[in-house]
Design an enzyme around this catalytic site. Structure first.
Site, PDB file in Angstrom:
ATOM      1  N   HIS A  11       1.101  -9.319   4.689  1.00  0.00           N
ATOM      2  CA  HIS A  11      -0.042  -8.394   4.732  1.00  0.00           C
ATOM      3  C   HIS A  11      -0.731  -8.414   3.360  1.00  0.00           C
ATOM      4  O   HIS A  11      -0.520  -7.531   2.522  1.00  0.00           O
ATOM      5  CB  HIS A  11       0.419  -6.986   5.107  1.00  0.00           C
ATOM      6  CG  HIS A  11      -0.712  -6.064   5.491  1.00  0.00           C
ATOM      7  ND1 HIS A  11      -0.738  -5.348   6.674  1.00  0.00           N
ATOM      8  CD2 HIS A  11      -1.858  -5.737   4.857  1.00  0.00           C
ATOM      9  CE1 HIS A  11      -1.849  -4.637   6.743  1.00  0.00           C
ATOM     10  NE2 HIS A  11      -2.548  -4.844   5.645  1.00  0.00           N
ATOM     11  N   GLN A  17       0.805  -1.225   0.000  1.00  0.00           N
ATOM     12  CA  GLN A  17       0.000   0.000   0.000  1.00  0.00           C
ATOM     13  C   GLN A  17       0.840   1.277   0.000  1.00  0.00           C
ATOM     14  O   GLN A  17       0.325   2.348  -0.294  1.00  0.00           O
ATOM     15  CB  GLN A  17      -0.944  -0.016   1.206  1.00  0.00           C
ATOM     16  CG  GLN A  17      -1.975  -1.129   1.107  1.00  0.00           C
ATOM     17  CD  GLN A  17      -2.867  -1.207   2.328  1.00  0.00           C
ATOM     18  OE1 GLN A  17      -2.548  -1.911   3.272  1.00  0.00           O
ATOM     19  NE2 GLN A  17      -3.987  -0.507   2.318  1.00  0.00           N
ATOM     20  N   ASN A  50      -1.361 -10.722   8.742  1.00  0.00           N
ATOM     21  CA  ASN A  50      -2.331  -9.662   8.968  1.00  0.00           C
ATOM     22  C   ASN A  50      -3.740 -10.151   8.662  1.00  0.00           C
ATOM     23  O   ASN A  50      -3.991 -10.715   7.603  1.00  0.00           O
ATOM     24  CB  ASN A  50      -2.022  -8.469   8.049  1.00  0.00           C
ATOM     25  CG  ASN A  50      -3.022  -7.343   8.258  1.00  0.00           C
ATOM     26  OD1 ASN A  50      -3.028  -6.712   9.323  1.00  0.00           O
ATOM     27  ND2 ASN A  50      -3.862  -7.091   7.279  1.00  0.00           N
ATOM     28  N   GLU A  51      -4.638  -9.899   9.595  1.00  0.00           N
ATOM     29  CA  GLU A  51      -6.049 -10.258   9.415  1.00  0.00           C
ATOM     30  C   GLU A  51      -6.167 -11.674   8.847  1.00  0.00           C
ATOM     31  O   GLU A  51      -6.667 -11.897   7.735  1.00  0.00           O
ATOM     32  CB  GLU A  51      -6.784  -9.223   8.574  1.00  0.00           C
ATOM     33  CG  GLU A  51      -6.783  -7.874   9.278  1.00  0.00           C
ATOM     34  CD  GLU A  51      -7.676  -6.816   8.670  1.00  0.00           C
ATOM     35  OE1 GLU A  51      -8.039  -6.945   7.496  1.00  0.00           O
ATOM     36  OE2 GLU A  51      -8.012  -5.852   9.367  1.00  0.00           O
TER      37      GLU A  51
HETATM   38  C1  BGC Z   1      -6.190  -3.843   6.331  1.00  0.00           C
HETATM   39  C2  BGC Z   1      -5.526  -2.656   5.656  1.00  0.00           C
HETATM   40  C3  BGC Z   1      -6.588  -1.742   5.069  1.00  0.00           C
HETATM   41  C4  BGC Z   1      -7.437  -1.235   6.204  1.00  0.00           C
HETATM   42  C5  BGC Z   1      -8.464  -0.198   5.814  1.00  0.00           C
HETATM   43  C6  BGC Z   1      -7.441  -3.502   7.070  1.00  0.00           C
HETATM   44  O1  BGC Z   1      -8.401  -4.468   6.768  1.00  0.00           O
HETATM   45  O2  BGC Z   1      -5.281  -4.535   7.131  1.00  0.00           O
HETATM   46  O3  BGC Z   1      -4.623  -3.133   4.704  1.00  0.00           O
HETATM   47  O4  BGC Z   1      -6.037  -0.712   4.325  1.00  0.00           O
HETATM   48  O5  BGC Z   1      -8.112  -2.322   6.782  1.00  0.00           O
HETATM   49  O6  BGC Z   1      -9.472  -0.700   5.028  1.00  0.00           O
END
Ligand code: BGC
Length: 427
Positions: A112, A18, A156-157
């Site tokens: 990520h 990003q 991540n997530e």
């Molecule tokens: C993610 C980010 C994303 C952010 C805002 C999260 O789900 O980890 O990569 O930019 O939310 O939407």
């Protein structure tokens, strides 16, 4: 305003794809550059953070923050299967060292959302081989950089695959209902042209086949099955094992996307089911982790059959969901009932043009964090998402989450008041 003590991690987060720019070996880059891409725009140079990380870290430091969460890009480290790029490892070593030299704690995420294209060609996040491939990547990174790190988020997530799959199911159902209601199955109301969408899908499938060797690539950000969910957990455990065997003192956890689920009109049972899918079923895999990364952006009103829309008159963020900073406190309290280890808020933020709304959001959200801490919940850090206005995946650059704005022509940085507000919360 009461302040956070100096051992609290107070910072902001970014993710490689990003912000860095030119992530050319990744599946996201490939998806963006397809002729029939669903991305609104391409990431291109992103925020050129790859070359400007020093300036960005200094802005964060000067504002008073003490931690920076960023990710290492698998597709850079391993652009081809079996090929590891030492030049890229050295890049991340410089970023970590620059943080340290400036008194900033680097909190590194190993994955990520973006994967190397070669991994997707092998079956991506549905292929059992992903676990071994992830383990090898993590070993390479930790052998090189582990001695410089204290905190690592493996994935991540990690629950994103199931969440995206659920959204896709809901969307398909809505489109089907609309097509049935129109009685034609061709053009439908709500401005959708089903035929064109289908046509696009076909073309996309062809483009996918060309790049990924399959019309339906299993990219992490495109949704996953229960099998892929399990593989993701196995990847986490494999990464943790590697890290702990080399550097047992590093604190390791993963992060989850967690909604503040509020049952309404008898939605209690469904709330439990959704929470089980979103959080509780991961407990066996994460219960012994050093911390859990909590990521929250809003609340969801859960009815007995489906989620309810944002209430009439409620403020919305640029993303379309409700502006609701209180959600973070609710989620922390709910998570703490079942997860007994340390919690770090690894993401929380709002996309809006009016920075005064961000200032208000951060003030309320961090009040909630402090209130949890006063009640004895072990929250050890708060990272705002995001340090920079950056590339919001398929939505492109129109979403503005940043504490710092970035001129898309000149790449010039302009810190916002919200950056200084967050920094002033440090004792
Ligand atoms: C993610 C980010 C994303 C952010 C805002 C999260 O789900 O980890 O990569 O930019 O939310 O939407």
């Amino acid at each position: 305003m009461s302040k956070f003590s100096s051992d609290f991690l107070l910072g902001a987060a970014t993710a490689a794809h990003q912000v860095e720019g030119n992530n050319i070996h990744s599946d996201c880059w490939a998806q963006e550059n397809m002729p029939h891409s669903t991305y609104k725009e391409r990431s291109g140079l992103a925020c050129d953070h790859y070359h400007r990380y020093e300036e960005d870290i200094l802005l964060l430091k000067e504002a008073g923050l003490n931690a920076y969460r960023f990710s290492i890009e698998w597709a850079r480290i391993q652009p081809e299967e079996g090929v590891f790029d030492t030049h890229e490892i050295e890049h991340y070593r410089r970023v970590i060292r620059f943080c340290r030299q400036n008194g900033i704690e680097p909190v590194v995420t190993l994955f990520h959302f973006s994967s190397p294209v070669w991994l997707i060609r092998k079956g991506g996040w549905e292929a059992d081989t992903v676990v071994e491939d992830f383990r090898n990547y993590v070993r390479y990174v930790i052998e090189a950089l582990g001695s410089e790190l204290s905190y690592i988020c493996t994935i991540n997530e990690a629950n994103m695959g199931l969440q995206v799959a659920a959204i896709a199911r809901r969307y398909t159902m809505m489109a089907k209902k609309a097509a049935e209601a129109s009685g034609r199955g061709g053009e439908v109301q709500m401005g959708l042209n089903m035929q064109a969408m289908l046509e696009n899908m076909k073309l996309q499938a062809m483009e996918n086949a060309e790049i990924f060797g399959t019309p339906k690539p299993n990219c992490f950000n495109l949704g996953g099955s229960e099998h892929s969910d399990l593989l993701t957990m196995q990847c986490h455990l494999a990464a943790k094992e590697v890290i702990k065997s080399l550097y047992p003192e590093i604190k390791v956890g993963l992060t989850l996307s967690l909604h503040d689920l509020q049952p309404i009109n008898g939605g209690e049972d469904r709330t439990n089911t959704v929470w089980e899918e979103e959080f509780t079923h991961y407990l066996p895999y994460i219960k012994d982790d050093d911390f859990l990364g909590v990521q929250n952006y809003t609340r969801t009103l859960v009815g007995p059959e489906e989620d309810l829309p944002v209430p009439d008159g409620a403020e919305r963020t640029q993303m379309g969901y409700e502006y609701y900073p209180q959600a973070l406190e609710h989620v922390i309290r709910t998570v703490a009932k079942d997860f007994k280890g340390d919690l770090i808020v690894t993401e929380n933020g709002v996309s809006c043009d009016d920075d005064a709304r961000r200032v208000n959001f951060i003030s309320l959200a961090t009040d909630g964090v402090r209130s949890c801490m006063e009640d004895g919940i072990p929250v050890k850090g708060y990272f705002y998402w995001s340090l920079l206005d950056n590339f919001e995946w398929q939505m492109g650059y129109r979403m503005r989450f940043g504490l710092i704005s970035v001129d898309r022509e000149t790449m010039e940085r302009s810190p916002k008041e919200s950056l200084y507000l967050l920094g002033s919360m440090m004792k």
